[in-house]
Write a protein that holds these residues in place. Structure first.
Motif, short mmCIF file in Angstrom:
data_model
loop_
_atom_site.label_atom_id
_atom_site.label_comp_id
_atom_site.label_asym_id
_atom_site.label_seq_id
_atom_site.Cartn_x
_atom_site.Cartn_y
_atom_site.Cartn_z
N GLY A 251 28.82 38.44 36.43
CA GLY A 251 29.76 37.73 35.55
C GLY A 251 29.45 36.26 35.47
O GLY A 251 29.51 35.64 34.40
N LYS A 252 29.08 35.66 36.59
CA LYS A 252 28.70 34.25 36.60
C LYS A 252 27.37 34.05 35.89
O LYS A 252 27.17 33.08 35.16
CB LYS A 252 28.59 33.75 38.05
CG LYS A 252 28.28 32.27 38.17
CD LYS A 252 29.45 31.41 37.73
CE LYS A 252 29.15 29.92 37.95
NZ LYS A 252 30.27 29.07 37.50
N VAL B 56 39.74 39.39 39.66
CA VAL B 56 39.51 40.85 39.65
C VAL B 56 38.40 41.22 40.63
O VAL B 56 38.54 42.14 41.44
CB VAL B 56 39.17 41.34 38.23
CG1 VAL B 56 38.69 42.78 38.26
CG2 VAL B 56 40.39 41.22 37.33
N CYS B 57 37.29 40.48 40.58
CA CYS B 57 36.17 40.76 41.49
C CYS B 57 36.58 40.51 42.94
O CYS B 57 36.18 41.26 43.84
CB CYS B 57 34.96 39.91 41.13
SG CYS B 57 34.22 40.31 39.53
N THR C 207 39.42 31.88 37.23
CA THR C 207 39.29 32.77 36.08
C THR C 207 39.79 34.17 36.42
O THR C 207 39.75 34.60 37.58
CB THR C 207 37.82 32.87 35.63
OG1 THR C 207 37.06 33.50 36.68
CG2 THR C 207 37.24 31.49 35.35
N PRO C 208 40.29 34.90 35.43
CA PRO C 208 40.71 36.29 35.69
C PRO C 208 39.58 37.15 36.26
O PRO C 208 39.82 38.00 37.11
CB PRO C 208 41.14 36.79 34.30
CG PRO C 208 41.51 35.55 33.56
CD PRO C 208 40.58 34.49 34.05
N TRP C 209 38.34 36.93 35.80
CA TRP C 209 37.21 37.71 36.30
C TRP C 209 37.00 37.47 37.80
O TRP C 209 36.74 38.41 38.55
CB TRP C 209 35.94 37.34 35.53
CG TRP C 209 34.75 38.17 35.91
CD1 TRP C 209 33.67 37.77 36.64
CD2 TRP C 209 34.52 39.54 35.60
NE1 TRP C 209 32.78 38.80 36.81
CE2 TRP C 209 33.27 39.90 36.17
CE3 TRP C 209 35.25 40.50 34.89
CZ2 TRP C 209 32.74 41.18 36.06
CZ3 TRP C 209 34.71 41.78 34.78
CH2 TRP C 209 33.48 42.10 35.36
N THR C 210 37.14 36.22 38.23
CA THR C 210 37.00 35.90 39.65
C THR C 210 38.07 36.62 40.47
O THR C 210 37.79 37.17 41.54
CB THR C 210 37.11 34.38 39.88
OG1 THR C 210 36.05 33.72 39.17
CG2 THR C 210 37.01 34.03 41.35
N SER D 61 26.15 35.76 33.46
CA SER D 61 26.24 35.95 32.01
C SER D 61 26.73 34.70 31.30
O SER D 61 26.52 34.52 30.12
CB SER D 61 27.18 37.12 31.69
OG SER D 61 28.50 36.82 32.11
N LEU E 93 29.36 42.46 40.60
CA LEU E 93 30.11 42.12 39.38
C LEU E 93 30.39 40.62 39.31
O LEU E 93 30.31 40.01 38.23
CB LEU E 93 31.43 42.90 39.35
CG LEU E 93 31.33 44.40 39.11
CD1 LEU E 93 32.69 45.06 39.32
CD2 LEU E 93 30.82 44.67 37.70
N LEU E 94 30.71 40.02 40.45
CA LEU E 94 31.00 38.59 40.48
C LEU E 94 29.77 37.78 40.11
O LEU E 94 29.82 36.85 39.31
CB LEU E 94 31.50 38.20 41.88
CG LEU E 94 32.08 36.79 42.04
CD1 LEU E 94 33.29 36.59 41.14
CD2 LEU E 94 32.47 36.56 43.50
#
Length: 301
Positions: A138-139, A279-280, A274-277, A141, A134-135
């Protein structure tokens, strides 16, 4: 842990978290391979005094070939891969990927040593590697652009993340190699000898790829810090914790390292978390905790 040992534990996490910051500063001028070569060479020099102990010298002489080899696998190659990674992605993200070292170690031990994980640990492996995927996805994308569409992926950033993942695989291989061939060897002999082996293995690429421009004092100070604090002293602390608290508790330092790395990156490099970072990173940490047996999936009564 006793309060004193707990303090050493936090100090170790802080030192290893800082290694990504110092590597970023050094690699900006030296490049990836010279950064790794200087780091292990200086660490070897700092650790050489332990050879004054007869038991350390005897252990190294008896197992020197395997110790020198594991040094290249456990320090030389992964340090170069991480130095390349921090040149192209945030240091905090690199540290989060580094937190998957226990996942790689468990996977390699399963495939090489036949240490099949039970259901809870297997679930942890799946969760941890899903977090990594996912990490990276996400990067890859990209961040949303002004039109709302995703920006194109940075190829160097993707290669950097793959380099960090490859470094964790090196650590996993080194752990299984050590368990199979260096079990019971004096830890200071392994720590010091491995840095010597890494320095010898990286000597040619370090000299060949040495930058033409003079290296600033700022970069040299960073390299001295990563070698003395984050490598030589950190190794001693790590082996002390293993000796007094056991390998399982020592392994949990992996969870704290990204916290410090993210903090240093934000304070000193203006990196954005980032929030994505986050969460992952949480998914990876949860998977790692399960895969190492530090927490167990609750069973039905």
């Amino acid at each position: 842990m006793s309060p004193a040992l707990a303090l050493e534990f936090v100090l170790l996490a802080a030192l290893w978290g800082a290694s990504f910051l110092f590597m970023r500063i050094g690699a900006a001028e030296l490049g990836a391979w010279p950064t790794a070569g200087v780091r292990v060479a200086l660490a070897a020099v700092f650790l050489l005094p332990v050879f004054a102990l007869p038991a350390v010298r005897a252990a190294f002489r008896q197992h020197r070939a395997r110790i020198l080899f594991v040094g290249l696998l456990n320090s030389g190659i992964p340090f170069a891969l991480y130095a390349f990674a921090v040149m192209h992605v945030p240091t905090g993200l690199t540290a989060i990927l580094n937190a998957t070292v226990p996942l790689s170690g468990a996977a390699v031990a399963w495939l090489w040593l036949g240490e099949r994980p039970d259901g809870s640990r297997l679930l942890g492996l799946l969760i941890g590697f899903a977090g990594v995927a996912l990490l990276v996805v996400g990067k890859a994308s990209g961040a949303p652009g002004p039109s709302g569409a995703a920006a194109p992926a940075d190829a160097l950033a993707l290669w950097a993340m793959l380099a960090a993942i490859a470094a964790t695989l090196c650590y996993g291989l080194a752990a299984s190699f050590t368990k199979k061939y260096l079990q019971g060897v004096h830890p200071l002999a392994t720590a010091t000898g491995s840095q010597i082996g890494a320095a010898l293995g990286l000597a040619v690429p370090t000299l060949w790829l040495w930058p033409a421009a003079p290296v600033s004092a700022h970069a040299w100070w960073a390299m001295g810090a990563v070698a003395l604090l984050c490598t030589a002293i950190a190794y001693i602390l790590f082996f002390r914790i293993i000796d007094q608290a056991g390998p399982s508790k020592a392994l949990t330092v992996t969870f704290l390292v990204p916290v410090f790395a993210l903090l240093y990156g934000t304070l000193f490099l203006d990196e954005r978390i980032t929030p994505w970072t986050l969460v992952c990173g949480l998914v990876i940490v949860c998977g790692t905790a399960l895969s190492t047996g530090l927490v167990r999936w609750p069973r039905r009564a």
